[in-house]
Enzyme design. Structure first.
Site, PDB file in Angstrom:
ATOM      1  N   GLY A 190      46.556  66.506  14.547  1.00  0.00           N
ATOM      2  CA  GLY A 190      47.095  67.857  14.455  1.00  0.00           C
ATOM      3  C   GLY A 190      46.056  68.933  14.679  1.00  0.00           C
ATOM      4  N   CYS A 191      46.331  70.115  14.135  1.00  0.00           N
ATOM      5  CA  CYS A 191      45.599  71.329  14.510  1.00  0.00           C
ATOM      6  C   CYS A 191      44.161  71.396  14.021  1.00  0.00           C
ATOM      7  CB  CYS A 191      46.364  72.563  14.018  1.00  0.00           C
ATOM      8  SG  CYS A 191      47.961  72.799  14.833  1.00  0.00           S
TER       9      CYS A 191
END
Length: 388
Positions: free
Chosen positions: A163-164
């Site tokens: 993810g981010c």
């Protein structure tokens, strides 16, 4: 006979890991944020949901995004109508696209970085590939090695579903690899496309709709090595790197791979969770350097969304120009998950050079790269700029 200690000493680099090149790439298809709600509700056959469309229009208007790039064109979506429903089984079709396009976009970014580096690709010793956009065996790291024609002995690592925050993670890993393997040149690639997350709107799941308003496609590549040669052009030094879990943040950001694709869930208090934990991370990273003025360092912050940036800015008392590079990338590309902070690094070093500033970090010596994502996990990387 040599000792293990002597072997280890010979294996280690002398200087810190250094970013030697950055390259980026996006799909050709560009979407305008101001007209995206009309397109999105039309292509998903949801124009009858007028109130929901108005909410989505407001989300897009407040996003501070001007445009995004997406591999998914109208033609592809018409060929795959299941993508346009909210919860239709579609993972096979999504994967068929992702496993081809993720390494292909990564290749474009890597070629740009290698060109900027100016050295033969045969000098690349390690590959770290990161994506949240598809899973396959052998993975995108293998595909990239083949697409670029790298040596078969290159050491590969594949990172899925981070993810981010993972733009910080790959730099942390590259730092460890470069500093503990003398002469290593590490190619890291983050490649993200929204083919696994795109879906139609649902009144019951507005957090999914937030993702549809923010996420875009992009790939970024960085070459990292210690002890640069005279032929190499250092951009930033990686001084330290840390990862932590924010307390009481379980479920703030999570994602689940299902038959319908990758579903994302965001709680409304994500901006406050990030802003309430950022100063502790900064203190732990910069206290050894005697730095406590957050306006005295340059900033590479994962954009997430405008509400997060606003709260971080307010919490730390940052001057508006501190997040200029971050806001510029958010405006021009949207949230590209793990690739975002690397795009921002690229934007900062280019703008610093174009504006005639003294260093790659907006004329400043020290900087921070800050990423956050599922967990809620926070990555903090201390950077040292070099003269332009």
């Amino acid at each position: 006979m040599v000792t293990v200690g002597e072997v280890r000493k010979a294996q280690r680099a002398e200087g810190p890991a250094t970013i030697l090149a950055i390259g980026t790439a996006t799909p050709a298809n560009c979407v305008n944020q101001s007209t995206y709600p009309d397109y999105y509700f039309r292509i998903t056959n949801s124009e009858h949901k007028t109130e929901l469309k108005e909410k989505f229009q407001r989300m897009c208007d407040k996003s501070m995004i001007t445009k995004r790039y997406m591999h998914l064109t109208e033609e592809i979506l018409k060929e795959n109508p299941s993508f346009c429903e909210y919860m239709a089984p579609s993972l096979d079709a999504r994967q068929d696209i992702a496993v081809v396009e993720v390494p292909k976009l990564g290749k474009e970014a890597a070629q740009s970085a290698i060109k900027g580096w100016g050295q033969p690709k045969s000098k690349i010793t390690h590959v770290v590939f990161c994506t949240t956009s598809g899973v396959d065996m052998p993975g995108a790291d293998y595909q990239l090695t083949k697409l670029l024609g790298l040596r078969p002995s290159v050491k590969r690592l594949m990172m899925y579903q981070q993810g981010c925050f993972a733009g910080g993670t790959v730099l942390r890993l590259a730092k460890d690899l470069a500093e503990n393997n003398k002469g290593a040149r590490v190619l890291i690639v983050c490649s993200e496309i929204t083919v696994v997350t795109f879906r139609g709107p649902s009144e019951a799941h507005l957090d999914s709709l937030v993702g549809q308003a923010l996420f875009g496609d992009g790939a970024a590549a960085v070459i990292v090595g210690a002890d640069p040669t005279p032929a190499e052009k250092p951009l930033f030094q990686l001084v330290s790197a840390a990862q932590t879990l924010a307390p009481d943040s379980c479920g703030a950001i999570d994602g689940h791979l299902r038959e319908v694709g990758l579903t994302f869930h965001l709680l409304k208090d994500v901006p406050s969770v990030v802003s309430n934990n950022i100063e502790k991370c900064l203190f732990e990273a910069f206290n050894p350097l005697g730095i406590s003025d957050w306006n005295s360092v340059f900033w590479i912050a994962h954009p997430g969304g405008p509400a997060i940036l606003d709260q971080v800015e307010d919490k730390l008392g940052l001057k508006p120009e501190k997040l200029r590079a971050t806001r510029h990338v958010l405006s021009e590309y949207g949230n590209m998950s793990s690739a975002c902070v690397l795009f921002i690094l690229d934007e900062m070093r280019k703008a610093s050079s174009n504006d005639g500033l003294g260093t790659t970090g907006e004329g400043l010596e020290w900087g921070v790269l800050f990423g956050f994502g599922p967990g809620l996990t926070i990555e903090t990387v201390v950077l040292h700029s070099v003269p332009t």
